[in-house]
Design a protein around this motif. Structure first.
Motif, mmCIF file in Angstrom:
data_model
loop_
_atom_site.group_PDB
_atom_site.id
_atom_site.type_symbol
_atom_site.label_atom_id
_atom_site.label_comp_id
_atom_site.label_asym_id
_atom_site.label_seq_id
_atom_site.Cartn_x
_atom_site.Cartn_y
_atom_site.Cartn_z
ATOM 1 N N ASP A 87 0.847 -1.176 0.000
ATOM 2 C CA ASP A 87 0.000 0.000 0.000
ATOM 3 C C ASP A 87 0.888 1.233 0.000
ATOM 4 O O ASP A 87 2.016 1.190 0.480
ATOM 5 N N VAL A 88 0.371 2.302 -0.574
ATOM 6 C CA VAL A 88 1.147 3.534 -0.643
ATOM 7 C C VAL A 88 1.036 4.244 0.704
ATOM 8 O O VAL A 88 -0.062 4.527 1.181
ATOM 9 N N SER A 107 -5.908 0.617 0.040
ATOM 10 C CA SER A 107 -4.998 -0.406 -0.480
ATOM 11 C C SER A 107 -4.748 -0.168 -1.962
ATOM 12 O O SER A 107 -5.563 0.449 -2.652
ATOM 13 N N GLY A 108 -3.604 -0.635 -2.431
ATOM 14 C CA GLY A 108 -3.293 -0.542 -3.851
ATOM 15 C C GLY A 108 -2.779 0.841 -4.254
ATOM 16 O O GLY A 108 -2.530 1.700 -3.416
ATOM 17 N N LEU A 109 -2.629 1.034 -5.573
ATOM 18 C CA LEU A 109 -2.036 2.266 -6.100
ATOM 19 C C LEU A 109 -3.063 3.374 -6.253
ATOM 20 O O LEU A 109 -2.733 4.553 -6.234
ATOM 21 N N ALA A 110 -4.322 2.996 -6.451
ATOM 22 C CA ALA A 110 -5.407 3.963 -6.626
ATOM 23 C C ALA A 110 -6.633 3.397 -5.916
ATOM 24 O O ALA A 110 -6.781 2.179 -5.829
ATOM 25 N N GLU B 41 6.301 5.310 -7.017
ATOM 26 C CA GLU B 41 4.906 5.551 -6.613
ATOM 27 C C GLU B 41 4.317 6.832 -7.204
ATOM 28 O O GLU B 41 3.249 7.269 -6.782
ATOM 29 N N PHE B 46 -3.109 8.292 -4.868
ATOM 30 C CA PHE B 46 -2.920 8.750 -3.489
ATOM 31 C C PHE B 46 -1.759 9.748 -3.398
ATOM 32 O O PHE B 46 -1.845 10.759 -2.703
#
Lengths: 185, 158
Positions: A87-88, A107-110, B41, B46
């Motif tokens: 997660d980021v 969770s995840g990139l988006a 990233e 995010f």
């Protein structure tokens, strides 16, 4: 080495690594680092038309760029399959601001609540993907470049037009973040 | 190739057909770039939100250090008059300022899309590779946007 592949890179590794694509492409074949022109080449290749903007020999001018973009997709696959998905780790204040916009899955990139096929037919999923994608395509074509072409290549060559474009990128991004997202999220 | 006045040809237009070896280099470099976009990233919605909310210096540090490294490399290449791998001179065509409208307005329109999708064009492709397949629809929509610009181009201020 293992953490280099599996963990996210710190900024002082990531930034210089991105910057090195400018000299690499110049030395390989005098190509200016930029991704958005691939959209123009794809239009030129896919839709034969009388529109002057698309009437050029895309194979000679843009084939390198389309191959580069195909590589970007492959690179994404390689990165996804190497190392466990993480997660980021965004800052707590961003997390809080997004929670207020009813985003709960970090969770995840988006966020899956917006960027997944089940969400696609809802307003929350449709606007970011379809309206956002459209603005990216129209805006980069109008501005003649995106983050790579203007913010990296253009600024690196100290070009005033690129500086104006980058100021525009951030103006638009701030408007969308602080005024548009709260309207539909 | 059309030479009608006012036509803006893509940068670095040349008339040579690309040899396979060069295309293989571009494919490899693209693959590296997709890998870097993921590991840094910067392709994450995010992270883009964090940037536009000024909650972390990370994205600014990445962009600034990328520009510094790229600028130093370009200055080095110009100063030493380095040639390409095949011995051709390296030239960076200057962008035409014109009235500057295209950069300010086009840039702002792209910025709106950047914050909505959380991705600029490179990350769109890298995200598809990372399994966020709905971004295929974003790429399709971006193609429609680019096509519409081509259609409207003669009527838009530049």
């Amino acid at each position: 080495m293992a953490s280099f592949v599996s963990a996210p890179w710190p900024w002082y590794v990531a930034g210089p690594a991105i910057g090195l694509f400018v000299p690499a492409l110049l030395i390989v074949g005098n190509r200016l680092f930029g991704v958005s022109s691939s959209l123009r080449h794809l239009c030129s290749a896919i839709v034969p038309s009388r529109i002057e903007y698309f009437r050029y020999d895309w194979k000679r001018t843009g084939l390198w760029n389309l191959v580069f973009v195909a590589g970007i997709l492959i690179g994404g696959i390689v990165a996804a399959h190497w190392g466990a998905p993480r997660d980021v780790a965004i800052s707590e204040s961003t997390r809080l601001a997004l929670t207020r916009l009813h985003i709960h899955d970090f969770s995840g990139l988006a966020p899956h609540e917006l960027f997944a096929w089940p969400a696609f037919l809802t307003l929350r999923g449709f606007i970011p993907v379809v309206v956002g994608g459209f603005l990216v395509g129209f805006g980069t074509a109008y501005a003649g470049g995106c983050t790579s072409g203007h913010a990296i290549s253009g600024l690196a060559d100290l070009q005033l037009p690129s500086l104006i474009a980058v100021v525009g990128f951030f103006a638009g991004g701030l408007i969308a973040t602080h005024f548009l997202l709260p309207l539909f999220l | 190739m059309s030479t009608t006045p006012g036509t803006i040809q893509p940068a670095n237009a040349d008339r040579r057909v690309q040899p396979w070896s060069a295309l293989a280099c571009y494919l490899l470099l693209g693959t590296c770039f997709g890998f870097v976009l993921t590991k840094s990233e910067v392709l994450s919605w995010f992270r883009i939100q964090e940037m536009f909310r000024f909650d972390s210096p990370r994205m600014y540090e990445i962009i600034a250090s990328a520009v510094v490294v790229a600028a130093a490399s370009v200055a080095f290449i110009k100063r030493l008059r380095l040639k390409t791998a095949s011995g051709d001179p390296i030239t960076i065509p200057p962008k035409q300022l014109g009235h500057g409208v295209r950069y300010a307005v086009g840039g702002t329109i792209f910025g709106l899309g950047w914050a909505l999708t959380g991705a600029c064009p490179g990350p769109l492709f890298a995200l598809v590779g990372n399994g966020v397949t709905v971004m295929i629809a974003a790429i399709a929509s971006a193609l429609v946007g680019t096509w519409l610009y081509g259609l409207l181009r003669p009527r838009l201020p530049h």
